[in-house]
Design a protein around this motif. Structure first.
Motif, short mmCIF file in Angstrom:
data_model
loop_
_atom_site.label_atom_id
_atom_site.label_comp_id
_atom_site.label_asym_id
_atom_site.label_seq_id
_atom_site.Cartn_x
_atom_site.Cartn_y
_atom_site.Cartn_z
N SER A 152 41.58 44.55 40.77
CA SER A 152 41.82 43.16 41.16
C SER A 152 41.23 42.20 40.13
O SER A 152 41.47 41.00 40.18
N LYS A 153 40.44 42.72 39.19
CA LYS A 153 39.78 41.84 38.22
C LYS A 153 40.71 41.51 37.06
O LYS A 153 41.11 42.39 36.29
N ASN A 154 41.01 40.24 36.92
CA ASN A 154 41.79 39.76 35.78
C ASN A 154 41.34 38.34 35.47
O ASN A 154 41.32 37.49 36.36
N GLY A 155 40.92 38.11 34.23
CA GLY A 155 40.45 36.77 33.84
C GLY A 155 39.01 36.51 34.21
O GLY A 155 38.56 35.37 34.14
N ALA A 156 38.27 37.55 34.56
CA ALA A 156 36.86 37.35 34.94
C ALA A 156 35.98 37.25 33.69
O ALA A 156 36.24 37.89 32.67
#
Ligand SMILES: NC(=O)C1=CN([C@@H]2O[C@H](COP(=O)(O)OP(=O)(O)OC[C@H]3O[C@@H](n4cnc5c(N)ncnc54)[C@H](O)[C@@H]3O)[C@@H](O)[C@H]2O)C=CC1
Ligand SMILES: CCCCCC(=O)/C=C/C=C\C/C=C\C/C=C\CCCC(=O)O
Length: 229
Positions: A207-211
């Motif tokens: 779910s991590k994108n752009g963190a």
């Protein structure tokens, strides 16, 4: 089976690290000499990686240095290097162009959000890495290319980079205020494994994108929250 390519401009160090890892991982680790400031070298490295292993899944965009005596070179290495590698990697990773998707993790720094008069070009390069990462990840084409991008923002980490600046005793001006740096270098530092742990979390948590992950000795890692305009 996981296969790893270590790519670095320092062939001696890269080869010795690869040999060390080979005692545990045998032929699953390979070294390729690469200069991320050179487009041809990046293309050659990632092309060889794709030819050897058939696909690219995970890119650690980690090369960087602190050299305030060469501010333009700092931007070229720390920021343009990241963008250069990402662009070439995308040509192999994009799910809509024959790749399998994956993840690119850029190493930014705490200095990307916390300014320091001591290293303005370095801070600018790392702010740029954060901006690039967050903007890349917003691209609506994600559903087509399926390549996530995140970045790491560690405070000081106990690596050769810090010792390298200290050893020079400020002579080459890698930082603007050597006394301030010497003071900061004596404060508690992260172990490299603390950064590696967050790297693994980013790979595993789809779910991590752009963190932009803040990693400091003060507390557990967390997402940096940015204002919404
Ligand atoms: N050590 C620290 O306190 C922190 C470091 N960082 C960042 O972490 C990353 C890794 O740094 P460290 O492990 O600390 O330093 P390091 O100096 O141990 O590692 C940097 C690596 O980048 C390589 N490199 C330099 N120029 C290159 C080029 N043109 N092409 C390919 N490779 C090149 C070096 O040979 C070296 O192996 C860097 O991006 C750094 O800015 C971020 C936050 C804190
Ligand atoms: C507090 C800075 C944490 C980020 C460190 C980093 O990304 C890379 C560090 C590499 C070498 C350290 C060199 C210089 C650090 C310079 C100044 C630290 C003092 C910050 C300040 O408060 O001015």
């Amino acid at each position: 089976m996981q296969l790893v390519i270590i790519a670095d401009i320092d062939a001696a160090k890269g080869t010795s690290t690869t040999s060390e890892l080979a005692t545990e991982y045998a032929d699953n680790v390979t070294f390729i000499e690469c200069d991320v400031t050179n487009q041809e070298s990046v293309e050659d490295t990632l092309g060889k990686a794709k030819d050897t292993y058939g696909r690219l899944d995970i890119i650690s965009n980690n090369a960087g240095a602190m050299m305030e005596n060469d501010p333009i070179g700092t931007i070229n290495l720390n920021l343009c290097g990241v963008i250069r590698v990402a662009a070439v990697a995308m040509s192999y990773m994009r799910a809509d162009k024959g790749g399998s998707g994956g993840i690119i993790i850029n190493t930014a720094s705490l200095t990307g959000v916390k300014p320091s008069y001591n290293c303005p070009a370095y801070c600018a390069s790392k702010s740029g890495v954060i901006g690039f990462t967050r903007s890349f990840a917003m691209n609506p084409d994600f559903d087509l290319h399926k390549v996530r991008m995140n970045c790491l923002c560690p405070g000081m980490v106990d690596t050769p980079m810090i010792q390298g600046v200290l050893d020079e005793d400020g002579k080459e001006g890698r930082v603007l205020n050597f006394d301030r740096f010497r003071y900061a270098a004596n404060l508690p530092q992260l172990k490299p494994s603390a950064v590696a742990d967050v790297f693994i979390d980013l790979v595993e948590n789809e779910s991590k994108n752009g963190a932009a992950m803040l990693i400091t000795v003060e507390g557990p890692p967390r997402d940096i929250e940015f204002p919404i305009y």
